[in-house]
Write a protein that holds these residues in place. Structure first.
Motif, PDB file in Angstrom:
ATOM      1  N   ALA A  67       0.863  -7.777  -1.089  1.00 54.89           N
ATOM      2  CA  ALA A  67       0.493  -7.573  -2.472  1.00 54.89           C
ATOM      3  C   ALA A  67      -1.030  -7.588  -2.589  1.00 54.89           C
ATOM      4  O   ALA A  67      -1.712  -8.311  -1.863  1.00 54.89           O
ATOM      5  N   ASP A  68      -1.551  -6.776  -3.493  1.00 52.81           N
ATOM      6  CA  ASP A  68      -2.999  -6.705  -3.645  1.00 52.81           C
ATOM      7  C   ASP A  68      -3.613  -8.070  -3.948  1.00 52.81           C
ATOM      8  O   ASP A  68      -4.736  -8.364  -3.530  1.00 52.81           O
ATOM      9  N   SER A  69      -2.890  -8.897  -4.655  1.00 52.35           N
ATOM     10  CA  SER A  69      -3.418 -10.182  -5.072  1.00 52.35           C
ATOM     11  C   SER A  69      -3.636 -11.159  -3.917  1.00 52.35           C
ATOM     12  O   SER A  69      -4.364 -12.146  -4.080  1.00 52.35           O
ATOM     13  N   VAL A  70      -3.016 -10.905  -2.765  1.00 54.14           N
ATOM     14  CA  VAL A  70      -3.137 -11.833  -1.647  1.00 54.14           C
ATOM     15  C   VAL A  70      -3.807 -11.222  -0.431  1.00 54.14           C
ATOM     16  O   VAL A  70      -4.024 -11.929   0.566  1.00 54.14           O
ATOM     17  N   LYS A  71      -4.142  -9.958  -0.485  1.00 55.30           N
ATOM     18  CA  LYS A  71      -4.780  -9.307   0.656  1.00 55.30           C
ATOM     19  C   LYS A  71      -6.084 -10.011   1.020  1.00 55.30           C
ATOM     20  O   LYS A  71      -6.893 -10.333   0.159  1.00 55.30           O
TER      21      LYS A  71
ATOM     22  N   VAL B 231       5.355 -10.671  -1.873  1.00 60.26           N
ATOM     23  CA  VAL B 231       4.044 -11.155  -1.463  1.00 60.26           C
ATOM     24  C   VAL B 231       3.591 -10.475  -0.181  1.00 60.26           C
ATOM     25  O   VAL B 231       2.460  -9.986  -0.079  1.00 60.26           O
ATOM     26  N   ALA B 232       4.457 -10.461   0.815  1.00 59.86           N
ATOM     27  CA  ALA B 232       4.122  -9.884   2.108  1.00 59.86           C
ATOM     28  C   ALA B 232       5.397  -9.552   2.849  1.00 59.86           C
ATOM     29  O   ALA B 232       6.428 -10.201   2.668  1.00 59.86           O
ATOM     30  N   GLY B 233       5.330  -8.539   3.692  1.00 63.23           N
ATOM     31  CA  GLY B 233       6.481  -8.146   4.477  1.00 63.23           C
ATOM     32  C   GLY B 233       6.075  -7.672   5.854  1.00 63.23           C
ATOM     33  O   GLY B 233       4.932  -7.253   6.071  1.00 63.23           O
TER      34      GLY B 233
END
Length: 121
Positions: free
Chosen positions: A60-64, A48-50
């Motif tokens: 991830a593109d889905s959560v940007k 998801v994120a790092g």
């Protein structure tokens, strides 16, 4: 030796917000990277994120634009601020730490047990 305690999950309506926390304890020499993963039913675990040791982040593109990953180095705590939540964000969220335990260059990986996020429409 190193334990990760996650908190902040729960049930929220679509459009709402949650803040996940992951507190690390133990004999950590340094943290190389901290990440959030999630796994929805029937799907593979995904990043998801790092955030790395230099503070560089990736999403991830889905959560940007909706999620923000951050850390408190003094507390060895990782956060994930989730805004504008969607039903497709429903998953078990896992924190991950890649750490050094001593002066050697060997890296170790640790995982939290997961916290469940449910987003209803």
């Amino acid at each position: 030796q190193v334990q990760l305690v996650e908190s902040g999950g729960g049930l929220v309506q679509a459009g709402g917000s949650l803040r996940l926390s992951c507190a690390a304890s133990g004999s950590i020499f340094s943290i190389n990277a901290m990440d959030w993963y999630r796994q929805a039913p029937g799907k593979q675990r995904e990043l998801v994120a790092g955030i790395n040791s230099g503070g560089s982040t990736n999403y991830a593109d889905s959560v940007k634009g909706r999620f923000t990953i951050s850390r408190d180095n003094a507390k060895n705590t990782l956060y994930l601020e989730m805004n504008s939540l969607k039903p497709e964000d429903t998953a078990v969220y896992y924190c991950h730490l890649r750490v050094r335990l001593d002066v050697s260059l060997r890296l170790y990986d640790y995982w939290g047990q997961g916290t469940r996020v449910t987003v209803s429409s």
